[in-house]
Design a protein around this motif. Structure first.
Motif, mmCIF file in Angstrom:
data_model
loop_
_atom_site.group_PDB
_atom_site.id
_atom_site.type_symbol
_atom_site.label_atom_id
_atom_site.label_comp_id
_atom_site.label_asym_id
_atom_site.label_seq_id
_atom_site.Cartn_x
_atom_site.Cartn_y
_atom_site.Cartn_z
ATOM 1 N N LYS A 1 1.340 7.244 9.522
ATOM 2 C CA LYS A 1 1.814 8.573 8.939
ATOM 3 C C LYS A 1 1.867 8.947 7.872
ATOM 4 N N VAL A 2 2.277 8.029 6.775
ATOM 5 C CA VAL A 2 2.482 8.449 5.189
ATOM 6 C C VAL A 2 0.836 8.968 4.806
ATOM 7 N N MET A 3 0.017 7.922 5.296
ATOM 8 C CA MET A 3 -1.266 8.254 4.795
ATOM 9 C C MET A 3 -1.945 9.674 5.505
ATOM 10 N N ALA A 4 -1.660 9.886 6.733
ATOM 11 C CA ALA A 4 -2.086 11.156 7.303
ATOM 12 C C ALA A 4 -1.494 12.263 6.640
ATOM 13 N N THR A 5 -0.285 12.287 6.519
ATOM 14 C CA THR A 5 0.441 13.528 5.721
ATOM 15 C C THR A 5 0.103 13.630 4.265
ATOM 16 N N HIS A 6 -0.264 12.419 3.701
ATOM 17 C CA HIS A 6 -0.771 12.471 2.209
ATOM 18 C C HIS A 6 -2.268 13.368 2.153
ATOM 19 N N ILE A 7 -3.097 12.831 3.097
ATOM 20 C CA ILE A 7 -4.384 13.357 3.142
ATOM 21 C C ILE A 7 -4.202 14.668 3.572
ATOM 22 N N SER A 8 -3.384 15.189 4.502
ATOM 23 C CA SER A 8 -3.450 16.768 4.807
ATOM 24 C C SER A 8 -2.747 17.598 3.644
ATOM 25 N N GLY A 9 -2.046 17.106 2.802
ATOM 26 C CA GLY A 9 -1.296 17.658 1.571
ATOM 27 C C GLY A 9 0.046 18.108 1.700
ATOM 28 N N ASP A 10 0.801 17.338 3.033
ATOM 29 C CA ASP A 10 1.913 17.786 3.622
ATOM 30 C C ASP A 10 3.033 16.853 3.021
ATOM 31 N N LEU A 11 2.686 15.641 2.480
ATOM 32 C CA LEU A 11 3.698 14.631 1.984
ATOM 33 C C LEU A 11 4.412 15.179 0.517
ATOM 34 N N ILE A 12 3.835 15.773 -0.364
ATOM 35 C CA ILE A 12 4.562 16.128 -1.361
ATOM 36 C C ILE A 12 5.588 17.242 -1.108
ATOM 37 N N PRO A 13 5.556 18.188 -0.188
ATOM 38 C CA PRO A 13 6.421 19.066 0.251
ATOM 39 C C PRO A 13 7.843 18.172 0.811
ATOM 40 N N VAL A 14 7.316 17.393 1.638
ATOM 41 C CA VAL A 14 8.343 16.509 2.520
ATOM 42 C C VAL A 14 9.221 15.865 1.334
ATOM 43 N N LEU A 15 8.458 14.981 0.280
ATOM 44 C CA LEU A 15 9.180 14.311 -0.693
ATOM 45 C C LEU A 15 10.117 15.257 -1.703
ATOM 46 N N LYS A 16 9.621 16.560 -1.615
ATOM 47 C CA LYS A 16 10.495 17.766 -2.407
ATOM 48 C C LYS A 16 11.412 17.876 -1.900
ATOM 49 N N ASP A 17 11.588 18.161 -0.578
ATOM 50 C CA ASP A 17 12.630 18.528 0.065
ATOM 51 C C ASP A 17 13.741 17.401 0.456
ATOM 52 N N VAL B 1 0.664 -1.122 -0.050
ATOM 53 C CA VAL B 1 -0.013 0.076 -0.120
ATOM 54 C C VAL B 1 0.841 1.284 0.001
ATOM 55 N N VAL B 2 1.835 1.209 0.776
ATOM 56 C CA VAL B 2 2.986 2.308 0.748
ATOM 57 C C VAL B 2 3.511 2.778 -0.515
ATOM 58 N N ARG B 3 3.949 1.581 -1.104
ATOM 59 C CA ARG B 3 4.744 1.605 -2.474
ATOM 60 C C ARG B 3 3.599 2.202 -3.593
ATOM 61 N N ARG B 4 2.721 1.669 -3.482
ATOM 62 C CA ARG B 4 1.523 1.875 -4.431
ATOM 63 C C ARG B 4 1.155 3.673 -4.274
ATOM 64 N N LEU B 5 0.950 3.876 -3.107
ATOM 65 C CA LEU B 5 0.869 5.284 -2.760
ATOM 66 C C LEU B 5 1.944 6.302 -3.299
ATOM 67 N N LEU B 6 3.240 5.885 -2.986
ATOM 68 C CA LEU B 6 4.409 6.676 -3.470
ATOM 69 C C LEU B 6 4.671 6.692 -4.968
ATOM 70 N N LEU B 7 4.298 5.434 -5.568
ATOM 71 C CA LEU B 7 4.692 5.555 -7.110
ATOM 72 C C LEU B 7 3.343 6.091 -7.550
ATOM 73 N N THR B 8 2.294 6.350 -7.223
ATOM 74 C CA THR B 8 1.002 7.234 -7.801
ATOM 75 C C THR B 8 1.471 8.864 -7.787
ATOM 76 N N LEU B 9 2.441 9.192 -6.577
ATOM 77 C CA LEU B 9 2.793 10.524 -6.484
ATOM 78 C C LEU B 9 4.000 10.705 -7.480
ATOM 79 N N GLY B 10 4.575 9.782 -8.090
ATOM 80 C CA GLY B 10 5.613 10.011 -8.690
ATOM 81 C C GLY B 10 7.201 9.663 -8.254
ATOM 82 N N VAL B 11 6.965 9.055 -7.020
ATOM 83 C CA VAL B 11 8.298 8.669 -6.355
ATOM 84 C C VAL B 11 8.420 7.238 -6.813
#
Length: 140
Positions: free
Chosen positions: A118-134, A59-69
């Motif tokens: 934690k990954v799902m919570a930050t994705h839902i809140s919209g904070d995961l993409i900035p963390v991945l960019k950093d 599940v974590v891998r598929r979520l990150l793959l959909t975000l382009g990671v």
């Protein structure tokens, strides 16, 4: 007729090279690889450490793959789990209230980010993409 070029997966240190998985999924072996776990975590922008065959790591891998990671996924055998968790505990000592590392563990930018919750919570809140960019995992 054309023949396919055989694909060779380059094994990382302390990884069982006999498995035939996707290139981003490997298995941590039982060679006493404490220092190698630290190297594997520090060399990858996003890495998921999970039990072998764990559905939550999928599940974590598929979520990150959909975000382009494209995360590196390392599966841990049952007999090696205690040793790897002890090594991860020493790596993560002094961070976030000294929480015990649980699998699946997601490391972003060489630091423990958390698990699936934690990954799902930050994705839902919209904070995961900035963390991945950093961390350098996304170039959008």
């Amino acid at each position: 007729m054309q023949q396919a070029i055989p694909y060779k997966s380059w094994p990382l240190p302390c990884i069982d090279a006999t498995s035939h998985r996707a290139s981003s999924t490997t298995t941590l072996g039982h060679n006493g690889c404490g220092k190698d776990v630290l190297n594997i975590v520090s060399e990858n922008a996003v890495i998921v450490l999970a039990r072998k065959g764990c559905c939550m790591s999928h599940v974590v891998r598929r979520l990150l793959l959909t975000l382009g990671v494209n995360p590196a996924v390392h599966e841990i055998d049952e007999e090696d789990e205690a040793g790897v968790l002890n090594e991860l505990g020493t790596i993560c000592k002094g961070t976030e209230n000294n929480k015990m590392v649980q699998l699946p563990a997601v490391f972003i930018g060489g630091r423990l980010f958390g698990g699936l919750d934690k990954v799902m919570a930050t994705h839902i809140s919209g904070d995961l993409i900035p963390v991945l960019k950093d961390a350098g995992a996304l170039w959008l």
